[in-house]
Design a protein around this motif. Structure first.
Motif, PDB file in Angstrom:
ATOM      1  N   THR A   4       0.846  -1.188   0.000  1.00 33.27           N
ATOM      2  CA  THR A   4       0.000   0.000   0.000  1.00 33.27           C
ATOM      3  C   THR A   4       0.887   1.245   0.000  1.00 33.27           C
ATOM      4  O   THR A   4       1.990   1.231   0.559  1.00 33.27           O
ATOM      5  CB  THR A   4      -0.924   0.018   1.232  1.00 33.27           C
ATOM      6  N   LYS A   5       0.418   2.272  -0.638  1.00 32.02           N
ATOM      7  CA  LYS A   5       1.180   3.512  -0.715  1.00 32.02           C
ATOM      8  C   LYS A   5       0.957   4.319   0.557  1.00 32.02           C
ATOM      9  O   LYS A   5      -0.155   4.393   1.072  1.00 32.02           O
ATOM     10  CB  LYS A   5       0.739   4.340  -1.916  1.00 32.02           C
ATOM     11  N   ASN A   6       2.041   4.938   1.016  1.00 34.08           N
ATOM     12  CA  ASN A   6       1.862   5.797   2.178  1.00 34.08           C
ATOM     13  C   ASN A   6       1.477   7.203   1.724  1.00 34.08           C
ATOM     14  O   ASN A   6       1.509   7.530   0.531  1.00 34.08           O
ATOM     15  CB  ASN A   6       3.124   5.814   3.061  1.00 34.08           C
ATOM     16  N   VAL A   7       1.127   8.050   2.638  1.00 31.22           N
ATOM     17  CA  VAL A   7       0.611   9.376   2.335  1.00 31.22           C
ATOM     18  C   VAL A   7       1.658  10.214   1.611  1.00 31.22           C
ATOM     19  O   VAL A   7       1.343  10.943   0.664  1.00 31.22           O
ATOM     20  CB  VAL A   7       0.141  10.083   3.630  1.00 31.22           C
ATOM     21  N   LYS A   8       2.922  10.107   2.012  1.00 28.36           N
ATOM     22  CA  LYS A   8       3.972  10.906   1.363  1.00 28.36           C
ATOM     23  C   LYS A   8       4.130  10.516  -0.107  1.00 28.36           C
ATOM     24  O   LYS A   8       4.319  11.365  -0.963  1.00 28.36           O
ATOM     25  CB  LYS A   8       5.305  10.747   2.096  1.00 28.36           C
ATOM     26  N   ALA A  12       3.389  12.988  -3.230  1.00 33.53           N
ATOM     27  CA  ALA A  12       4.402  13.215  -4.261  1.00 33.53           C
ATOM     28  C   ALA A  12       3.808  12.964  -5.647  1.00 33.53           C
ATOM     29  O   ALA A  12       4.069  13.725  -6.588  1.00 33.53           O
ATOM     30  CB  ALA A  12       5.610  12.312  -4.020  1.00 33.53           C
ATOM     31  N   GLU A  13       3.018  11.920  -5.783  1.00 29.09           N
ATOM     32  CA  GLU A  13       2.365  11.634  -7.059  1.00 29.09           C
ATOM     33  C   GLU A  13       1.368  12.730  -7.420  1.00 29.09           C
ATOM     34  O   GLU A  13       1.261  13.124  -8.590  1.00 29.09           O
ATOM     35  CB  GLU A  13       1.663  10.280  -7.019  1.00 29.09           C
TER      36      GLU A  13
END
Length: 72
Positions: A4-8, A12-13
């Motif tokens: 899962t992607k973290n908030v940072k 950035a995306e």
């Protein structure tokens, strides 16, 4: 199992995608301005052609206007 992607990473995306969109909008605006300028140039050239044709014509202004109005 995908990570899962973290908030940072997501932020950035988001930032990267916003920048891409901004550049695309700039390119689109420039292309639109160029197209508008080309349309104006075309219109000006066509008007010049018409004026030259009228100057060369042996018809009177009234005859030319009557002809144009009858074909409108």
């Amino acid at each position: 199992m995908p990570r899962t992607k973290n908030v940072k990473t997501i932020e950035a995306e988001i930032s990267q995608t916003e920048e891409q969109l901004r550049r695309l909008k700039e390119r689109c605006d420039k292309a639109s301005q160029k197209l508008d300028a080309l349309y104006e140039l075309k219109k000006h050239r066509e008007q010049e052609e018409l004026l030259k044709a009228i100057d060369k014509s042996t018809r009177t202004k009234a005859e030319i206007l009557a002809f144009l109005e009858s074909h409108a």
